[in-house]
Design a protein around this motif. Structure first.
Motif, PDB file in Angstrom:
ATOM      1  N   GLN A  67       0.861  -1.171   0.000  1.00 33.06           N
ATOM      2  CA  GLN A  67       0.000   0.000   0.000  1.00 33.06           C
ATOM      3  C   GLN A  67       0.906   1.231   0.000  1.00 33.06           C
ATOM      4  O   GLN A  67       1.501   1.566   1.019  1.00 33.06           O
ATOM      5  N   PRO A  68       1.047   1.907  -1.158  1.00 34.16           N
ATOM      6  CA  PRO A  68       1.963   3.046  -1.215  1.00 34.16           C
ATOM      7  C   PRO A  68       1.483   4.217  -0.365  1.00 34.16           C
ATOM      8  O   PRO A  68       0.285   4.446  -0.222  1.00 34.16           O
ATOM      9  N   ASN A  69       2.439   4.927   0.204  1.00 36.25           N
ATOM     10  CA  ASN A  69       2.087   6.117   0.962  1.00 36.25           C
ATOM     11  C   ASN A  69       1.774   7.250  -0.011  1.00 36.25           C
ATOM     12  O   ASN A  69       1.863   7.089  -1.231  1.00 36.25           O
ATOM     13  N   ALA A  70       1.424   8.414   0.511  1.00 39.33           N
ATOM     14  CA  ALA A  70       1.002   9.529  -0.341  1.00 39.33           C
ATOM     15  C   ALA A  70       2.116   9.965  -1.282  1.00 39.33           C
ATOM     16  O   ALA A  70       1.874  10.250  -2.459  1.00 39.33           O
ATOM     17  N   LYS A  71       3.341  10.009  -0.799  1.00 41.64           N
ATOM     18  CA  LYS A  71       4.463  10.450  -1.639  1.00 41.64           C
ATOM     19  C   LYS A  71       4.695   9.465  -2.782  1.00 41.64           C
ATOM     20  O   LYS A  71       4.873   9.875  -3.939  1.00 41.64           O
ATOM     21  N   ALA A  72       4.667   8.182  -2.497  1.00 44.69           N
ATOM     22  CA  ALA A  72       4.863   7.159  -3.534  1.00 44.69           C
ATOM     23  C   ALA A  72       3.716   7.181  -4.528  1.00 44.69           C
ATOM     24  O   ALA A  72       3.912   7.005  -5.725  1.00 44.69           O
ATOM     25  N   ARG A  73       2.505   7.401  -4.036  1.00 45.02           N
ATOM     26  CA  ARG A  73       1.331   7.450  -4.907  1.00 45.02           C
ATOM     27  C   ARG A  73       1.413   8.645  -5.861  1.00 45.02           C
ATOM     28  O   ARG A  73       1.141   8.522  -7.046  1.00 45.02           O
ATOM     29  N   LYS A  74       1.847   9.803  -5.349  1.00 46.56           N
ATOM     30  CA  LYS A  74       1.998  10.982  -6.203  1.00 46.56           C
ATOM     31  C   LYS A  74       3.073  10.760  -7.254  1.00 46.56           C
ATOM     32  O   LYS A  74       2.910  11.148  -8.410  1.00 46.56           O
ATOM     33  N   GLN A  75       4.172  10.127  -6.866  1.00 46.50           N
ATOM     34  CA  GLN A  75       5.242   9.840  -7.823  1.00 46.50           C
ATOM     35  C   GLN A  75       4.751   8.867  -8.894  1.00 46.50           C
ATOM     36  O   GLN A  75       5.056   9.026 -10.072  1.00 46.50           O
ATOM     37  N   GLN A  76       3.985   7.880  -8.484  1.00 48.61           N
ATOM     38  CA  GLN A  76       3.435   6.914  -9.431  1.00 48.61           C
ATOM     39  C   GLN A  76       2.497   7.601 -10.419  1.00 48.61           C
ATOM     40  O   GLN A  76       2.529   7.326 -11.627  1.00 48.61           O
ATOM     41  N   GLU A  77       1.647   8.513  -9.935  1.00 44.75           N
ATOM     42  CA  GLU A  77       0.740   9.257 -10.812  1.00 44.75           C
ATOM     43  C   GLU A  77       1.533  10.139 -11.772  1.00 44.75           C
ATOM     44  O   GLU A  77       1.197  10.247 -12.955  1.00 44.75           O
ATOM     45  N   LYS A  78       2.592  10.766 -11.276  1.00 49.68           N
ATOM     46  CA  LYS A  78       3.447  11.612 -12.109  1.00 49.68           C
ATOM     47  C   LYS A  78       4.117  10.772 -13.196  1.00 49.68           C
ATOM     48  O   LYS A  78       4.163  11.173 -14.365  1.00 49.68           O
ATOM     49  N   ASP A  79       4.626   9.608 -12.822  1.00 45.76           N
ATOM     50  CA  ASP A  79       5.248   8.707 -13.800  1.00 45.76           C
ATOM     51  C   ASP A  79       4.241   8.251 -14.848  1.00 45.76           C
ATOM     52  O   ASP A  79       4.564   8.149 -16.036  1.00 45.76           O
ATOM     53  N   GLN A  80       3.030   7.969 -14.409  1.00 45.76           N
ATOM     54  CA  GLN A  80       1.995   7.527 -15.339  1.00 45.76           C
ATOM     55  C   GLN A  80       1.662   8.628 -16.340  1.00 45.76           C
ATOM     56  O   GLN A  80       1.546   8.365 -17.544  1.00 45.76           O
ATOM     57  N   ARG A  81       1.510   9.879 -15.872  1.00 43.58           N
ATOM     58  CA  ARG A  81       1.243  10.999 -16.780  1.00 43.58           C
ATOM     59  C   ARG A  81       2.396  11.198 -17.750  1.00 43.58           C
ATOM     60  O   ARG A  81       2.187  11.456 -18.939  1.00 43.58           O
TER      61      ARG A  81
END
Length: 72
Positions: free
Chosen positions: A10-24
């Motif tokens: 379960q990624p934390n908020a920072k990891a989740r934001k980085q993942q969303e940024k990578d996806q974009r």
């Protein structure tokens, strides 16, 4: 890493934001590659007068990611 009781990640908020940024970033990169492929195809068919009626929309439909096999 935050693990749930069943062991799933379960990624934390920072990891989740980085993942969303990578996806974009990857979506943007795929869009650029698709645009470049369309332009290259249009340049290649420009030498054939009988294909000059082909539009960008027809080219994009021909090389659409839904129609192309995934190369991963």
């Amino acid at each position: 890493m935050a693990h749930d009781h069943d062991g799933s990640y379960q990624p934390n908020a920072k990891a989740r934001k980085q993942q969303e940024k990578d996806q974009r970033r990857m979506e943007f990169r795929r869009a650029i590659e698709s645009y470049c492929d369309q332009r290259q195809l249009l340049r290649e068919i420009a030498d054939y007068p009988d294909l000059q009626a082909v539009t960008v929309w027809q080219v994009s439909a021909a090389i659409s990611p839904r129609n192309a096999p995934q190369a991963r």
